[in-house]
Design a protein around this motif. Structure first.
Motif, PDB file in Angstrom:
ATOM      1  N   GLN A  13       0.844  -1.188   0.000  1.00 32.08           N
ATOM      2  CA  GLN A  13       0.000   0.000   0.000  1.00 32.08           C
ATOM      3  C   GLN A  13       0.885   1.245   0.000  1.00 32.08           C
ATOM      4  O   GLN A  13       1.925   1.295   0.655  1.00 32.08           O
ATOM      5  N   SER A  14       0.445   2.241  -0.746  1.00 28.65           N
ATOM      6  CA  SER A  14       1.263   3.443  -0.928  1.00 28.65           C
ATOM      7  C   SER A  14       1.589   4.138   0.391  1.00 28.65           C
ATOM      8  O   SER A  14       2.642   4.767   0.525  1.00 28.65           O
ATOM      9  N   ALA A  19       7.755   3.947   4.463  1.00 30.00           N
ATOM     10  CA  ALA A  19       8.210   3.421   5.756  1.00 30.00           C
ATOM     11  C   ALA A  19       9.063   2.174   5.564  1.00 30.00           C
ATOM     12  O   ALA A  19      10.061   1.970   6.263  1.00 30.00           O
ATOM     13  N   ILE A  20       8.673   1.324   4.615  1.00 25.07           N
ATOM     14  CA  ILE A  20       9.446   0.118   4.321  1.00 25.07           C
ATOM     15  C   ILE A  20      10.827   0.497   3.793  1.00 25.07           C
ATOM     16  O   ILE A  20      11.844  -0.086   4.196  1.00 25.07           O
ATOM     17  N   ASN A  21      10.881   1.483   2.898  1.00 25.01           N
ATOM     18  CA  ASN A  21      12.165   1.938   2.350  1.00 25.01           C
ATOM     19  C   ASN A  21      13.057   2.482   3.460  1.00 25.01           C
ATOM     20  O   ASN A  21      14.275   2.206   3.501  1.00 25.01           O
ATOM     21  N   LYS A  47      -1.093  -6.530   2.639  1.00 29.27           N
ATOM     22  CA  LYS A  47      -1.635  -5.339   1.976  1.00 29.27           C
ATOM     23  C   LYS A  47      -3.062  -5.026   2.432  1.00 29.27           C
ATOM     24  O   LYS A  47      -3.909  -4.569   1.664  1.00 29.27           O
ATOM     25  N   THR A  48      -3.328  -5.257   3.703  1.00 32.93           N
ATOM     26  CA  THR A  48      -4.646  -4.958   4.268  1.00 32.93           C
ATOM     27  C   THR A  48      -4.533  -4.019   5.464  1.00 32.93           C
ATOM     28  O   THR A  48      -5.480  -3.872   6.242  1.00 32.93           O
TER      29      THR A  48
END
Length: 255
Positions: A13-14, A19-21, A47-48
């Protein structure tokens, strides 16, 4: 029937990709060549995730122990997220050595976790060391035979909670555990695996419709509001006690 895996090609999810990066940047900078691989699990991996309500759950695999710097690194990451990503309620990080993952003893623990509940976002994907899994009692009991211990811990936390926020957090955690454990009890009959706690409760009722009221009450505990403590403890004592006994009966019967 083999269990489904999370599609690694489906984009995150956008709201969570930055945050993941950032997470990967900090882990690579802090661990360097000691970092083996990184995985996401939970709602962000599926992705929920819901901004403002969902945690980001991470597994960090290293080649060697970093116990001397572990606390400093993880606390820095958590502080960074609190400052930069207000929509993420918490960062939960598990750490494990690569030598502990790819072993026969880890088939139903790390093997199942990485294969069916996680997505590799960096490094060598250790889930490829394991074959496909089928719904089984071995998986169910590995992940849920500790439900009696969870009940004791969270019953005490709820009873001693000093704020609504503290109680809500505790009641949501134990409600999720009980809903997932309820479906795992019948997983070897249902031949399916679900991680979403509400769906777990729904599927469980196909086999135990007499527990409808209990499942409805557990779903109420997932809401963002404090329930009277006496009512929460009553739910844990009644349904929790029944669930623990059922696990013991099934283990005795199946072995």
């Amino acid at each position: 029937m083999t269990l489904q895996v999370i599609d690694p090609k489906q984009p995150f999810q956008s709201e969570y990709q930055p945050a993941i990066n950032d997470l990967l940047k900090f882990l690579r900078g802090g661990l360097g060549e000691n970092l083996h691989s990184v995985y996401l699990y939970g709602s962000v991996a599926r992705k929920t995730a819901k901004p403002g309500k969902s945690n980001i759950d991470v597994i960090v695999v290293t080649k060697r122990s970093f116990s001397d710097t572990r606390t400093t690194l993880l606390n820095t990451i958590k502080w960074r997220f609190q400052q930069s990503f207000k929509h993420i309620t918490e960062v939960s990080i598990k750490t494990v050595l690569s030598s502990e993952v790819a072993t026969l003893e880890s088939i139903f623990s790390w093997g199942f976790q990485l294969k069916h509940c996680s997505v590799c976002i960096y490094g060598e994907d250790l889930s490829e060391c394991f074959g496909d899994y089928e719904p089984s009692w071995e998986i169910a009991k590995h992940w849920n035979m500790d439900v009696e211990d969870w009940l004791a811990v969270y019953r005490n936390r709820i009873a001693r909670s000093s704020s609504a926020e503290e109680q809500i957090k505790a009641q949501k955690i134990i409600a999720k555990k009980l809903l997932r454990a309820s479906h795992s009890l019948v997983m070897h009959r249902d031949k399916k695996w679900f991680d979403d706690p509400t769906e777990c409760g729904k599927q469980f009722l196909r086999f135990h419709p007499e527990k409808t009221v209990d499942i409805e009450r557990l779903n109420i505990l997932l809401m963002d509001r404090a329930i009277p403590k006496r009512s929460v403890v009553g739910i844990l004592d009644s349904f929790g006690d029944w669930l623990v006994k059922q696990y013991k009966k099934t283990e005795f019967r199946i072995g």
